[in-house]
Design a protein around this motif. Structure first.
Motif, short mmCIF file in Angstrom:
data_model
loop_
_atom_site.label_atom_id
_atom_site.label_comp_id
_atom_site.label_asym_id
_atom_site.label_seq_id
_atom_site.Cartn_x
_atom_site.Cartn_y
_atom_site.Cartn_z
N ARG A 132 0.84 -1.20 0.00
CA ARG A 132 0.00 0.00 0.00
C ARG A 132 0.87 1.25 0.00
O ARG A 132 0.69 2.16 -0.79
N LEU A 177 1.24 4.17 -2.86
CA LEU A 177 0.94 5.58 -2.59
C LEU A 177 2.17 6.46 -2.84
O LEU A 177 2.05 7.56 -3.39
N ARG A 226 2.29 9.46 -5.62
CA ARG A 226 2.70 10.83 -5.30
C ARG A 226 3.87 11.26 -6.19
O ARG A 226 3.91 12.38 -6.69
N TRP A 254 -7.55 0.43 -5.59
CA TRP A 254 -8.02 1.79 -5.92
C TRP A 254 -8.69 1.75 -7.29
O TRP A 254 -8.06 2.13 -8.30
N LEU A 309 -7.14 7.21 -5.72
CA LEU A 309 -5.71 6.89 -5.57
C LEU A 309 -4.90 8.17 -5.38
O LEU A 309 -4.05 8.26 -4.48
N ASP A 333 -5.69 9.65 -1.89
CA ASP A 333 -5.06 8.90 -0.80
C ASP A 333 -3.56 9.19 -0.74
O ASP A 333 -2.98 9.29 0.34
N SER A 334 -2.94 9.34 -1.89
CA SER A 334 -1.49 9.56 -1.89
C SER A 334 -1.17 10.96 -1.36
O SER A 334 -0.09 11.19 -0.82
#
Lengths: 203, 203
Positions: B24, B28, B32, B63, B69, B72-73
């Motif tokens: 995970r 992420l 980013r 995601w 996605l 969340d990142s």
């Protein structure tokens, strides 16, 4: 095949001037409609061509970049949706404008347009200049509220009337497009008060 | 074939807990990094999977939406890049913070992140709630500058310290992300003065 013949047809249109302008306008209208409907993410050269009823090659040839296509469709937008009253008193004119901006920003399709503007600028930094010009003009039109009040003798001359508008609307755009916080009347009033505090009332 | 085997491998990881969390995190981080490098437009499930060294199916399964996605990142981003000084006097703490925000916003990669945040929120309105939470937290952390000044007895208690921060930074974000106007020191100072004007100094 259909692409080839459309390009030819289009070249003829280009020579006729009026038609070329009409094609351009219909592509820009289609692009704006796509942005209003689904936002920047779902707009494509293909979807715009389909909506405008022109060939994809026509769109690609004139706007090789999607960011530029989006930007052109937005900059051409005649914005009649925001009220720029100049009846006075200036405070109520500003309040009317701020309320009108807040209402506009609540409209999902309008948020799509602004998001597209931001996305296009981020994708192609050369468009920041176009965006800057678009905003400079918008703020100067809005500044008319302030200069009209000066002309009425209601307030002292203001060094940078567009900056008064900028201070008033920044928090509204920040909440609507960036921080996703609710904009209530108290927040609008607060922004108006801050703009009014920048003005000097004689006597 | 490779997809099938990777899914199996991943299922094993999931059962082990720690590995699942590592996958995970690496997805992420990759998301980013993609956003920093090329912005929202160029990020995809495929590009993130490639960078993270995991299978595309792994990314899609966790995601399904690109907007989520991206969000969340970004929400997981520990933001150590903005200064939140609380040495006092409050005016210089605020000025230091505003200068730090303005500098941050000048960084193209950071603009990419904020643009992605805006784009994700526009694409998936259900993410506006996540974005709102992200910003509420950021502004409350920043509000510490104001509450620390209250604690030092330097200023009277403030009803909504986060709003003081919001008023100060809104124009900076507006210029950097929306209107593409230049942010100079005079503009920063002006924003700080406006925030300071919201504070009451006893005596």
């Amino acid at each position: 095949m259909s692409e080839g013949s459309e390009v030819t047809l289009d070249s003829v249109k280009e020579r006729t001037g009026g038609r070329s302008a009409r094609v351009r306008q219909s592509v820009l209208d289609a692009a704006r409609a796509e942005l209003l409907e689904g936002g920047y993410g779902s707009m494509s050269h293909a979807s715009v061509a389909r909506r405008a009823g022109v060939d994809r090659a026509t769109v690609y040839r004139r706007w090789p970049s999607k960011a530029r296509l989006a930007m052109d469709s937005l900059v051409g937008l005649a914005d009649n949706s925001v009220a720029f009253p100049d009846r006075g008193p200036v405070e109520s004119d500003l309040r009317e404008m701020a309320t009108s901006v807040a209402k506009l920003l609540e409209t999902p399709s309008i948020s799509h347009l602004f998001q597209a503007l931001i996305a296009a600028q981020a994708e192609d930094p050369s468009l920041r200049e176009v965006g800057a010009g678009f905003w400079k003009e918008r703020l100067e039109i809005g500044a008319h509220i302030v200069t009209a009040a000066v002309d009425r003798g209601e307030i002292d001359p203001v060094e940078d009337p567009a900056h008064v508008l900028e201070v008033m609307i920044s928090p509204l755009y920040f909440r609507a497009l960036i921080s996703c916080q609710e904009i209530d009347q108290a927040f609008i009033d607060d922004s108006v008060d801050r703009a009014v505090a920048m003005l000097a009332f004689p006597g």
